[in-house]
Design an enzyme around this catalytic site. Structure first.
Site, PDB file in Angstrom:
ATOM      1  N   PRO A  11      26.211 -89.474 -52.706  1.00 35.69           N
ATOM      2  CA  PRO A  11      26.656 -88.603 -53.783  1.00 35.69           C
ATOM      3  C   PRO A  11      28.166 -88.411 -53.856  1.00 35.69           C
ATOM      4  CG  PRO A  11      25.556 -87.348 -52.054  1.00 35.69           C
ATOM      5  CD  PRO A  11      25.319 -88.785 -51.761  1.00 35.69           C
ATOM      6  N   ASN A  12      28.624 -88.337 -55.084  1.00 36.11           N
ATOM      7  CA  ASN A  12      30.017 -88.049 -55.456  1.00 36.11           C
ATOM      8  C   ASN A  12      30.950 -89.245 -55.268  1.00 36.11           C
ATOM      9  OD1 ASN A  12      29.572 -85.202 -56.126  1.00 36.11           O
ATOM     10  ND2 ASN A  12      29.194 -84.972 -53.945  1.00 36.11           N
ATOM     11  N   ARG A  19      38.351 -87.845 -57.238  1.00 34.87           N
ATOM     12  CA  ARG A  19      37.879 -86.716 -56.461  1.00 34.87           C
ATOM     13  C   ARG A  19      38.728 -86.541 -55.199  1.00 34.87           C
ATOM     14  NH1 ARG A  19      33.234 -87.805 -52.144  1.00 34.87           N
ATOM     15  NH2 ARG A  19      32.777 -85.686 -51.546  1.00 34.87           N
ATOM     16  N   TYR A  24      40.238 -88.725 -50.075  1.00 34.25           N
ATOM     17  CA  TYR A  24      39.490 -89.975 -50.267  1.00 34.25           C
ATOM     18  C   TYR A  24      40.326 -91.102 -50.880  1.00 34.25           C
ATOM     19  CZ  TYR A  24      35.560 -86.912 -49.271  1.00 34.25           C
ATOM     20  OH  TYR A  24      34.698 -86.032 -48.644  1.00 34.25           O
ATOM     21  N   ASN A  75      27.402 -95.594 -46.720  1.00 36.66           N
ATOM     22  CA  ASN A  75      28.164 -94.350 -46.715  1.00 36.66           C
ATOM     23  C   ASN A  75      27.272 -93.309 -47.379  1.00 36.66           C
ATOM     24  OD1 ASN A  75      29.760 -92.151 -46.983  1.00 36.66           O
ATOM     25  ND2 ASN A  75      31.545 -93.236 -47.803  1.00 36.66           N
ATOM     26  N   ALA A  78      27.578 -86.843 -48.369  1.00 37.13           N
ATOM     27  CA  ALA A  78      27.109 -85.550 -47.838  1.00 37.13           C
ATOM     28  C   ALA A  78      25.723 -85.642 -47.206  1.00 37.13           C
ATOM     29  CB  ALA A  78      27.121 -84.505 -48.948  1.00 37.13           C
ATOM     30  N   HIS A  81      24.992 -85.636 -43.310  1.00 39.39           N
ATOM     31  CA  HIS A  81      24.916 -84.435 -42.477  1.00 39.39           C
ATOM     32  C   HIS A  81      23.629 -83.646 -42.687  1.00 39.39           C
ATOM     33  CE1 HIS A  81      29.082 -85.619 -42.408  1.00 39.39           C
ATOM     34  NE2 HIS A  81      29.237 -85.316 -43.681  1.00 39.39           N
ATOM     35  N   ASP A  88      14.966 -91.522 -41.453  1.00 35.46           N
ATOM     36  CA  ASP A  88      13.618 -92.086 -41.320  1.00 35.46           C
ATOM     37  C   ASP A  88      13.511 -93.420 -42.058  1.00 35.46           C
ATOM     38  OD1 ASP A  88      12.775 -89.960 -39.791  1.00 35.46           O
ATOM     39  OD2 ASP A  88      11.569 -89.015 -41.358  1.00 35.46           O
ATOM     40  N   GLU A  99      27.364 -97.509 -40.431  1.00 35.57           N
ATOM     41  CA  GLU A  99      27.657 -96.281 -41.190  1.00 35.57           C
ATOM     42  C   GLU A  99      29.174 -96.204 -41.383  1.00 35.57           C
ATOM     43  OE1 GLU A  99      26.325 -92.897 -38.917  1.00 35.57           O
ATOM     44  OE2 GLU A  99      27.447 -91.464 -40.136  1.00 35.57           O
ATOM     45  N   HIS A 101      32.487 -93.960 -43.207  1.00 40.36           N
ATOM     46  CA  HIS A 101      33.052 -92.804 -43.911  1.00 40.36           C
ATOM     47  C   HIS A 101      34.512 -93.110 -44.210  1.00 40.36           C
ATOM     48  CE1 HIS A 101      29.451 -90.690 -42.936  1.00 40.36           C
ATOM     49  NE2 HIS A 101      29.593 -91.095 -41.680  1.00 40.36           N
ATOM     50  N   ILE A 102      34.920 -92.808 -45.408  1.00 42.71           N
ATOM     51  CA  ILE A 102      36.308 -93.050 -45.817  1.00 42.71           C
ATOM     52  C   ILE A 102      37.243 -92.134 -45.026  1.00 42.71           C
ATOM     53  CG2 ILE A 102      37.917 -92.831 -47.758  1.00 42.71           C
ATOM     54  CD1 ILE A 102      35.420 -93.541 -49.566  1.00 42.71           C
ATOM     55  N   SER A 103      36.855 -90.874 -44.917  1.00 40.87           N
ATOM     56  CA  SER A 103      37.690 -89.899 -44.213  1.00 40.87           C
ATOM     57  C   SER A 103      37.296 -89.851 -42.735  1.00 40.87           C
ATOM     58  CB  SER A 103      37.521 -88.523 -44.858  1.00 40.87           C
ATOM     59  OG  SER A 103      36.186 -88.063 -44.709  1.00 40.87           O
ATOM     60  N   ARG A 108      37.568 -82.965 -39.713  1.00 40.18           N
ATOM     61  CA  ARG A 108      37.294 -82.072 -40.838  1.00 40.18           C
ATOM     62  C   ARG A 108      36.363 -80.926 -40.396  1.00 40.18           C
ATOM     63  NH1 ARG A 108      35.786 -85.497 -45.964  1.00 40.18           N
ATOM     64  NH2 ARG A 108      36.172 -83.449 -46.918  1.00 40.18           N
ATOM     65  N   ARG A 112      30.640 -81.470 -40.811  1.00 39.09           N
ATOM     66  CA  ARG A 112      30.718 -82.928 -41.016  1.00 39.09           C
ATOM     67  C   ARG A 112      30.681 -83.706 -39.705  1.00 39.09           C
ATOM     68  NH1 ARG A 112      32.140 -83.261 -46.541  1.00 39.09           N
ATOM     69  NH2 ARG A 112      33.387 -81.472 -47.131  1.00 39.09           N
TER      70      ARG A 112
HETATM   71  C1  DHK Z   1      32.133 -88.689 -48.057  1.00 38.69           C
HETATM   72  C2  DHK Z   1      31.615 -87.492 -48.457  1.00 38.69           C
HETATM   73  O1  DHK Z   1      31.309 -87.290 -49.727  1.00 38.69           O
HETATM   74  C3  DHK Z   1      31.456 -86.370 -47.527  1.00 38.69           C
HETATM   75  O2  DHK Z   1      30.365 -85.549 -47.860  1.00 38.69           O
HETATM   76  C4  DHK Z   1      31.355 -86.812 -46.085  1.00 38.69           C
HETATM   77  C5  DHK Z   1      32.347 -89.011 -46.632  1.00 38.69           C
HETATM   78  C6  DHK Z   1      32.465 -87.795 -45.744  1.00 38.69           C
HETATM   79  C7  DHK Z   1      33.495 -90.004 -46.475  1.00 38.69           C
HETATM   80  O3  DHK Z   1      34.492 -89.721 -45.810  1.00 38.69           O
HETATM   81  O4  DHK Z   1      33.386 -91.113 -47.021  1.00 38.69           O
HETATM   82  O5  DHK Z   1      31.413 -85.690 -45.240  1.00 38.69           O
END
Ligand code: DHK
Length: 146
Positions: A11-12, A19, A24, A75, A78, A81, A88, A99, A101-103, A108, A112
């Site tokens: 998501p997002n 964003r 990011y 990735n 959210a 977490h 599963d 896995e 994560h960009i950040s 953080r 997270r």
């Molecule tokens: C991206 C998100 O949207 C967050 O909810 C994660 C992750 C971190 C990222 O760093 O790519 O906590």
């Protein structure tokens, strides 16, 4: 036969570039897809690149990957977490899972720091911006059995 890597985004991430660019970055999800396609080409693999804001879509793609893919880069955003259901689903997949994560999630908020997906992932990348996707694709390609 060419191996396929599924690259799944939660998501997002459709808003990447717009964003919270301080966290990011300014690159878009299309930029990420191009980076992944290039890394996969170098590794001799194909990609299927997907993004959804809905947990069930990610689960359905993981199920699809059981037959269609040799490896997964994910990735979960959210859902990392929160989602036992994605964990599963990944546990039904036999190939390598990385896995990403960009950040740098561990710098953080405390919520997270825990990842359900890490209980299945064969490797985890965080904090390298979108370059982490290229690293994840080339690593997953190396982990795919010949
Ligand atoms: C991206 C998100 O949207 C967050 O909810 C994660 C992750 C971190 C990222 O760093 O790519 O906590």
């Amino acid at each position: 036969m060419t191996k396929t890597i599924y690259i799944l985004n939660g998501p997002n991430l459709n808003l990447l570039g717009k964003r919270q660019p301080d966290i990011y970055g300014h690159a878009t999800l299309e930029d990420v897809e191009a980076l992944c396609a290039s890394a996969a080409k170098d590794a001799g693999c194909d990609i299927v690149f997907c993004q959804s804001n809905h947990e069930g879509d990610l689960i359905d793609w993981i199920h699809e990957a059981r037959d269609a893919a040799s490896g997964i880069v994910i990735n979960p955003a959210a859902f990392t977490h929160t989602s036992v259901a994605i964990l599963d689903a990944l546990n039904t997949f036999d190939g390598p899972v990385v896995e990403i994560h960009i950040s740098q999630v561990h710098k953080r908020e405390a919520f997270r720091h825990h990842s359900y997906v890490s209980m299945r992932a064969d490797g985890v990348l965080a904090g390298f911006g979108i370059d982490g996707y290229a690293m994840a694709v080339s690593q997953v390609a190396k982990m795919i059995p010949a």
